[in-house]
Design a protein around this motif. Sequence first.
Motif, PDB file in Angstrom:
ATOM      1  N   SER A  89       0.862  -1.186   0.000  1.00 53.14           N
ATOM      2  CA  SER A  89       0.000   0.000   0.000  1.00 53.14           C
ATOM      3  C   SER A  89       0.892   1.228   0.000  1.00 53.14           C
ATOM      4  N   ARG A  90       0.489   2.234  -0.785  1.00 46.14           N
ATOM      5  CA  ARG A  90       1.291   3.459  -0.890  1.00 46.14           C
ATOM      6  C   ARG A  90       0.420   4.684  -0.694  1.00 46.14           C
ATOM      7  N   VAL A  91       1.012   5.693  -0.040  1.00 47.91           N
ATOM      8  CA  VAL A  91       0.364   6.987   0.149  1.00 47.91           C
ATOM      9  C   VAL A  91       1.395   8.053  -0.187  1.00 47.91           C
ATOM     10  N   THR A 129      -2.585  14.378  -3.567  1.00 50.48           N
ATOM     11  CA  THR A 129      -2.351  13.188  -2.758  1.00 50.48           C
ATOM     12  C   THR A 129      -2.947  11.989  -3.489  1.00 50.48           C
ATOM     13  N   VAL A 131      -3.567   7.525  -2.898  1.00 47.56           N
ATOM     14  CA  VAL A 131      -3.460   6.311  -2.095  1.00 47.56           C
ATOM     15  C   VAL A 131      -3.819   5.136  -3.006  1.00 47.56           C
TER      16      VAL A 131
END
Length: 172
Positions: A89-91, A129, A131
């Motif tokens: 998972s990436r943010v 941003t 996600v």
Amino acid sequence: ASIVNNPRKWDVTIVGLNVVVANNYLGLNSKGSKHLKSMSEEPFDQANYLSQNSKGKPVSVFAGVNISLPSFMFTRAKHKDAFAFTCRSRVYANVDGIDPTLAGMIINGKNDSSLFNQGFSAARVSAQTMVWNEYGITYGKTVSQTKNERLNVAGRLKLLQGLYSMYLYIKD
């Protein structure tokens, strides 16, 4: 294709974390860098260890978090191949165009009276941003090997699952 040359027979990740924060306004000076390297127990004094960019350029801030979720890899020496499954998972978040006076107010807060009653501009400010999750399957194999050379080939299928994104732009 380096997965085929992995010295381990298998590798498993239960959970991993990588956090990155970067900016072009506030930085560690040489005294602060030495303080962190020495692992000193003295309190970190912002005034002595940090330097601020005073060139008047717009400020940019970036933050990223990568969370590695259960993943595995295994090699088969007899068949000269390797398999892997990865889950992550990436943010990512980024803000560009922050007025340096505003950045100074955020960093120094109410302690710096020279920033009281100062105007600042919010022209061409952008924030974004995102996600998402990544799922990947990798396969690699040695296709040719001589005494001094080896040719490995690998491929990776990746599925990206977008979860959230935002974009904001302030013209003037």
